[in-house]
Design an enzyme around this catalytic site. Structure first.
Site, short mmCIF file in Angstrom:
data_model
loop_
_atom_site.label_atom_id
_atom_site.label_comp_id
_atom_site.label_asym_id
_atom_site.label_seq_id
_atom_site.Cartn_x
_atom_site.Cartn_y
_atom_site.Cartn_z
N GLN A 71 2.43 -2.36 5.65
CA GLN A 71 2.61 -2.61 4.22
C GLN A 71 3.93 -3.30 3.91
OE1 GLN A 71 1.08 1.63 2.87
NE2 GLN A 71 0.86 0.18 1.20
N HIS A 72 3.98 -3.85 2.71
CA HIS A 72 5.21 -4.32 2.03
C HIS A 72 5.76 -5.65 2.53
CE1 HIS A 72 4.97 -0.21 0.81
NE2 HIS A 72 5.59 0.29 1.87
N ASP A 226 -1.87 0.15 6.03
CA ASP A 226 -2.15 0.92 7.25
C ASP A 226 -2.37 2.41 7.00
OD1 ASP A 226 0.53 1.26 6.56
OD2 ASP A 226 1.32 0.65 8.51
#
Length: 459
Positions: A71-72, A226
């Site tokens: 992520q991110h 995830d």
């Protein structure tokens, strides 16, 4: 027999699993490594995905596929769809100052929690966009769109070159700081606050939305972050809290209620089913064990044996495991520290025990925070590379104060993506139920004194 593909593009590697859409039986799989670092060009992910697909026997015969990913990560694209600069990953802490500034500019953490369910820390995408705008204005001027690692890989698999075809899902969008899981809407005003101007962002799909198609015509599912994919892959039931010990440590659960934590400890993410995924994340998890094993010059099996040979609490030796800074608590510039070192505790067994207990205590703090926002924790589902350690499995219930369930080893993130792909093909309101092997269950009496001595050292 219909087949589906699940892809996990994680920090360290790319995994591809091909499963029977009806039963979940693993048919074949492939894997390829990613380069190290907190800044990686997305082309490296694409190359690893191609290698993993080839090792898995290709995707020509699958009925659907889905991509889950770390992520991110900030994937910045120009107007032609080219990557502007290497992606800054979730574990890149250079944007810590930007996070602090964003909190102040909006009026405090409670304002961010109300707006998007999370409070800025260096991990989140918008802080990285602010860093880019401030530190690389020439690159920032080229950016036309921003997306996340799984969005970009899905787009590449679809063969599209149009930015308007970028798609994402609720779980990954909820970790950007400019999309709200509670309202299911982008906050373009916050994107402008962070970057200085608005950008094109991916369309957010529902649980079975179609993000594109493979060359064989098979649909691509919406994908997932995830942790949300892992929740789907483990088949967690109500009352289960998942603790994942990978590069980072995560503590999360599916919930009907959107959390609102103005401290930022619990992030109000979304899951893959239309619900919410309150989550606590630590930067340091399995790599704490890696560091301890390296320091003692032993393998992980021997590290586990050493830890179990030492007494509970390691006779007061405490490792505070902030080896690469920390996200929870938000201490991006912190380092690890060892407390209670005496002649009695100056040996490999005590250090091994302190490493395992320190890592687990940090995660137990996260569990406390999660329960404090309303999550139900009847038992802990322990997954990730760190769960392979016998010491971790046996010590965890004493620190969590709950039974610990360890599913059979698997690629839970990729499995979750595969289950989502099967859901896309089957339709319906719920994902398909796949048969599961019997997990191992670990129980132990709670030992509050370990948590207490850790809290003193951590403070």
């Amino acid at each position: 027999m219909a087949l589906v593909a699940g892809i996990d593009s994680s920090t360290q590697s790319c995994k591809v699993v091909i499963r029977d859409a009806e039963t979940g039986r693993l048919v074949r799989q492939g894997r390829a490594v990613h380069p190290d670092g907190t800044e990686v060009h997305p082309d490296a992910w694409w190359a690893a995905l191609q290698q993993a697909i080839e090792e898995a026997g290709g995707l020509d015969d699958v009925a659907a596929a889905s991509v889950a990913g770390q992520q991110h990560g900030m994937v910045a694209l120009d107007e032609n769809g080219a990557v502007v600069r290497p992606a800054l990953l979730w574990n890149d802490t250079r944007s810590a100052g930007a996070a602090a500034d964003l909190i102040e500019e909006l009026g405090g953490g409670d304002k961010w929690a109300d707006a998007v369910g999370i409070v800025p820390v260096a991990s989140f995408t918008l802080t990285k966009l602010r860093w880019l705008a401030r530190n690389e204005p020439a690159n920032a001027a080229k950016v036309a769109a921003v997306c996340l690692p799984h969005d970009w890989l899905t787009w590449k698999l679809s063969g599209s070159t149009s930015l308007s075809d970028l798609r994402t899902d609720r779980s990954d969008a909820s970790g950007t700081l400019y999309w709200s899981a509670r309202t299911n809407e982008y906050r373009h005003d916050l994107l402008e606050l962070g970057f200085g101007r608005d950008l094109l962002v991916p369309e957010v799909l529902g649980p079975t939305g179609i993000a594109g198609h493979l060359p064989n015509g098979a649909p691509l599912g919406p994908g997932a972050g995830d942790n949300a994919a892992a929740a789907l892959g483990t088949g967690a039931r109500p009352g289960d809290v998942i603790v994942s010990i990978g590069t980072s440590g995560t503590v999360f659960a599916s919930s009907e209620v959107a959390p609102n934590d103005p401290t930022g400890t619990v992030a109000g993410f979304a899951d893959t089913t239309g619900r919410f995924l309150p989550i606590v994340v630590t930067l340091n998890a399995a790599r704490v064990l890696d560091a301890a094993a390296k320091l003692l010059n032993v393998g992980h099996d021997e590290l586990s044996r050493l830890a179990l040979s030492a007494p509970a609490g390691a006779d007061g030796l405490v490792l505070v495991p902030y080896l690469e800074g920390e996200r929870t608590p938000n201490r991006p510039d912190a380092t690890g520290s060892l407390h209670g070192l005496t002649l009695r505790t100056s040996n490999p067994a005590h250090l091994a025990r302190a490493a395992v207990e320190g890592m687990l205590c940090a995660l137990a703090d996260g569990l406390d925070a999660l329960v404090g926002t309303g999550a139900v924790a009847d038992r802990i589902v322990l997954v990730g590379g760190g769960a392979r350690s016998e010491a971790v499995r046996r010590i965890a219930p004493a620190l969590f104060g709950k039974p610990v369930v360890v599913p059979p080893p698997g690629e839970y993130v990729a499995d979750g993506a595969a289950r989502q792909a099967a859901w896309v093909t089957a339709g319906g309101d719920l994902p398909p139920v796949w048969s599961a092997e019997t997990p191992e269950v670990y129980e132990a009496d709670s030992i509050p004194s370990i948590r207490e001595q850790y809290a003193i050292a951590r403070g």
